[in-house]
Design a protein around this motif. Sequence first.
Motif, PDB file in Angstrom:
ATOM      1  N   ARG A 141       3.724   4.424 -13.071  1.00 25.31           N
ATOM      2  CA  ARG A 141       2.855   4.188 -14.227  1.00 25.31           C
ATOM      3  C   ARG A 141       2.859   2.707 -14.629  1.00 25.31           C
ATOM      4  O   ARG A 141       1.811   2.107 -14.840  1.00 25.31           O
ATOM      5  CB  ARG A 141       3.306   5.067 -15.387  1.00 25.31           C
ATOM      6  N   GLU A 142       4.044   2.122 -14.720  1.00 27.72           N
ATOM      7  CA  GLU A 142       4.149   0.732 -15.146  1.00 27.72           C
ATOM      8  C   GLU A 142       3.572  -0.228 -14.114  1.00 27.72           C
ATOM      9  O   GLU A 142       2.884  -1.187 -14.471  1.00 27.72           O
ATOM     10  CB  GLU A 142       5.605   0.386 -15.438  1.00 27.72           C
ATOM     11  N   LEU A 143       3.858   0.017 -12.855  1.00 25.58           N
ATOM     12  CA  LEU A 143       3.381  -0.895 -11.814  1.00 25.58           C
ATOM     13  C   LEU A 143       1.871  -0.814 -11.620  1.00 25.58           C
ATOM     14  O   LEU A 143       1.229  -1.818 -11.336  1.00 25.58           O
ATOM     15  CB  LEU A 143       4.113  -0.635 -10.501  1.00 25.58           C
ATOM     16  N   THR A 144       1.296   0.369 -11.759  1.00 27.93           N
ATOM     17  CA  THR A 144      -0.152   0.475 -11.573  1.00 27.93           C
ATOM     18  C   THR A 144      -0.926  -0.155 -12.726  1.00 27.93           C
ATOM     19  O   THR A 144      -2.096  -0.482 -12.567  1.00 27.93           O
ATOM     20  CB  THR A 144      -0.606   1.935 -11.384  1.00 27.93           C
ATOM     21  N   LYS A 145      -0.280  -0.349 -13.879  1.00 30.18           N
ATOM     22  CA  LYS A 145      -0.939  -1.020 -14.999  1.00 30.18           C
ATOM     23  C   LYS A 145      -1.100  -2.519 -14.751  1.00 30.18           C
ATOM     24  O   LYS A 145      -1.959  -3.153 -15.362  1.00 30.18           O
ATOM     25  CB  LYS A 145      -0.142  -0.818 -16.286  1.00 30.18           C
ATOM     26  N   LEU A 146      -0.259  -3.074 -13.880  1.00 29.34           N
ATOM     27  CA  LEU A 146      -0.318  -4.512 -13.620  1.00 29.34           C
ATOM     28  C   LEU A 146      -1.541  -4.873 -12.787  1.00 29.34           C
ATOM     29  O   LEU A 146      -1.971  -4.100 -11.930  1.00 29.34           O
ATOM     30  CB  LEU A 146       0.948  -4.967 -12.891  1.00 29.34           C
ATOM     31  N   SER A 147      -2.069  -6.053 -13.022  1.00 27.12           N
ATOM     32  CA  SER A 147      -3.184  -6.542 -12.218  1.00 27.12           C
ATOM     33  C   SER A 147      -2.649  -6.981 -10.856  1.00 27.12           C
ATOM     34  O   SER A 147      -1.448  -7.188 -10.669  1.00 27.12           O
ATOM     35  CB  SER A 147      -3.869  -7.718 -12.913  1.00 27.12           C
ATOM     36  N   ASP A 148      -3.561  -7.152  -9.909  1.00 29.55           N
ATOM     37  CA  ASP A 148      -3.157  -7.622  -8.586  1.00 29.55           C
ATOM     38  C   ASP A 148      -2.485  -8.988  -8.680  1.00 29.55           C
ATOM     39  O   ASP A 148      -1.533  -9.268  -7.957  1.00 29.55           O
ATOM     40  CB  ASP A 148      -4.367  -7.692  -7.649  1.00 29.55           C
ATOM     41  N   ARG A 149      -2.968  -9.816  -9.574  1.00 30.18           N
ATOM     42  CA  ARG A 149      -2.377 -11.148  -9.739  1.00 30.18           C
ATOM     43  C   ARG A 149      -0.953 -11.052 -10.290  1.00 30.18           C
ATOM     44  O   ARG A 149      -0.049 -11.764  -9.840  1.00 30.18           O
ATOM     45  CB  ARG A 149      -3.239 -11.987 -10.655  1.00 30.18           C
ATOM     46  N   ASP A 150      -0.744 -10.168 -11.273  1.00 32.29           N
ATOM     47  CA  ASP A 150       0.602  -9.981 -11.818  1.00 32.29           C
ATOM     48  C   ASP A 150       1.551  -9.445 -10.749  1.00 32.29           C
ATOM     49  O   ASP A 150       2.709  -9.867 -10.662  1.00 32.29           O
ATOM     50  CB  ASP A 150       0.582  -9.038 -13.014  1.00 32.29           C
ATOM     51  N   LEU A 151       1.069  -8.497  -9.961  1.00 35.44           N
ATOM     52  CA  LEU A 151       1.894  -7.958  -8.876  1.00 35.44           C
ATOM     53  C   LEU A 151       2.241  -9.057  -7.877  1.00 35.44           C
ATOM     54  O   LEU A 151       3.383  -9.144  -7.412  1.00 35.44           O
ATOM     55  CB  LEU A 151       1.172  -6.811  -8.174  1.00 35.44           C
ATOM     56  N   GLU A 152       1.275  -9.898  -7.570  1.00 35.81           N
ATOM     57  CA  GLU A 152       1.510 -11.002  -6.646  1.00 35.81           C
ATOM     58  C   GLU A 152       2.559 -11.957  -7.208  1.00 35.81           C
ATOM     59  O   GLU A 152       3.400 -12.478  -6.468  1.00 35.81           O
ATOM     60  CB  GLU A 152       0.208 -11.753  -6.379  1.00 35.81           C
ATOM     61  N   ASP A 153       2.529 -12.174  -8.508  1.00 39.88           N
ATOM     62  CA  ASP A 153       3.503 -13.061  -9.151  1.00 39.88           C
ATOM     63  C   ASP A 153       4.934 -12.558  -8.996  1.00 39.88           C
ATOM     64  O   ASP A 153       5.870 -13.359  -8.911  1.00 39.88           O
ATOM     65  CB  ASP A 153       3.190 -13.238 -10.637  1.00 39.88           C
ATOM     66  N   VAL A 154       5.109 -11.255  -8.986  1.00 39.37           N
ATOM     67  CA  VAL A 154       6.457 -10.706  -8.812  1.00 39.37           C
ATOM     68  C   VAL A 154       6.776 -10.416  -7.346  1.00 39.37           C
ATOM     69  O   VAL A 154       7.860  -9.920  -7.031  1.00 39.37           O
ATOM     70  CB  VAL A 154       6.696  -9.451  -9.677  1.00 39.37           C
ATOM     71  N   GLY A 155       5.840 -10.717  -6.468  1.00 35.92           N
ATOM     72  CA  GLY A 155       6.108 -10.639  -5.037  1.00 35.92           C
ATOM     73  C   GLY A 155       5.875  -9.295  -4.382  1.00 35.92           C
ATOM     74  O   GLY A 155       6.466  -9.004  -3.348  1.00 35.92           O
ATOM     75  N   ILE A 156       5.013  -8.462  -4.982  1.00 33.67           N
ATOM     76  CA  ILE A 156       4.698  -7.191  -4.342  1.00 33.67           C
ATOM     77  C   ILE A 156       3.181  -7.009  -4.296  1.00 33.67           C
ATOM     78  O   ILE A 156       2.439  -7.651  -5.027  1.00 33.67           O
ATOM     79  CB  ILE A 156       5.347  -5.989  -5.061  1.00 33.67           C
ATOM     80  N   SER A 157       2.752  -6.149  -3.402  1.00 34.23           N
ATOM     81  CA  SER A 157       1.322  -5.840  -3.323  1.00 34.23           C
ATOM     82  C   SER A 157       1.115  -4.397  -3.772  1.00 34.23           C
ATOM     83  O   SER A 157       2.058  -3.604  -3.854  1.00 34.23           O
ATOM     84  CB  SER A 157       0.802  -6.047  -1.906  1.00 34.23           C
ATOM     85  N   ARG A 158      -0.110  -4.070  -4.067  1.00 39.08           N
ATOM     86  CA  ARG A 158      -0.418  -2.756  -4.622  1.00 39.08           C
ATOM     87  C   ARG A 158       0.005  -1.613  -3.676  1.00 39.08           C
ATOM     88  O   ARG A 158       0.445  -0.564  -4.133  1.00 39.08           O
ATOM     89  CB  ARG A 158      -1.914  -2.672  -4.918  1.00 39.08           C
ATOM     90  N   HIS A 159      -0.104  -1.826  -2.375  1.00 36.22           N
ATOM     91  CA  HIS A 159       0.258  -0.735  -1.452  1.00 36.22           C
ATOM     92  C   HIS A 159       1.768  -0.514  -1.359  1.00 36.22           C
ATOM     93  O   HIS A 159       2.211   0.468  -0.772  1.00 36.22           O
ATOM     94  CB  HIS A 159      -0.351  -0.973  -0.066  1.00 36.22           C
ATOM     95  N   GLU A 160       2.580  -1.376  -1.959  1.00 33.36           N
ATOM     96  CA  GLU A 160       4.024  -1.220  -1.942  1.00 33.36           C
ATOM     97  C   GLU A 160       4.553  -0.460  -3.170  1.00 33.36           C
ATOM     98  O   GLU A 160       5.743  -0.173  -3.254  1.00 33.36           O
ATOM     99  CB  GLU A 160       4.701  -2.586  -1.909  1.00 33.36           C
TER     100      GLU A 160
END
Length: 50
Positions: free
Chosen positions: A21-40
Amino acid sequence: MFLAYILSTIRDHLRYRQSIRELTKLSDRDLEDVGISRHEIDTIASNARA
């Protein structure tokens, strides 16, 4: 003993769902900032169970 196992399994699943739930709320850019991609997200959430 069996009840403790059931409760532990439920807690693990709730932790997994919360992570998803928390990770899917993040934008792709935010996920990239923490070093993960949406498929992970599923893999990372599964690791949070342990």
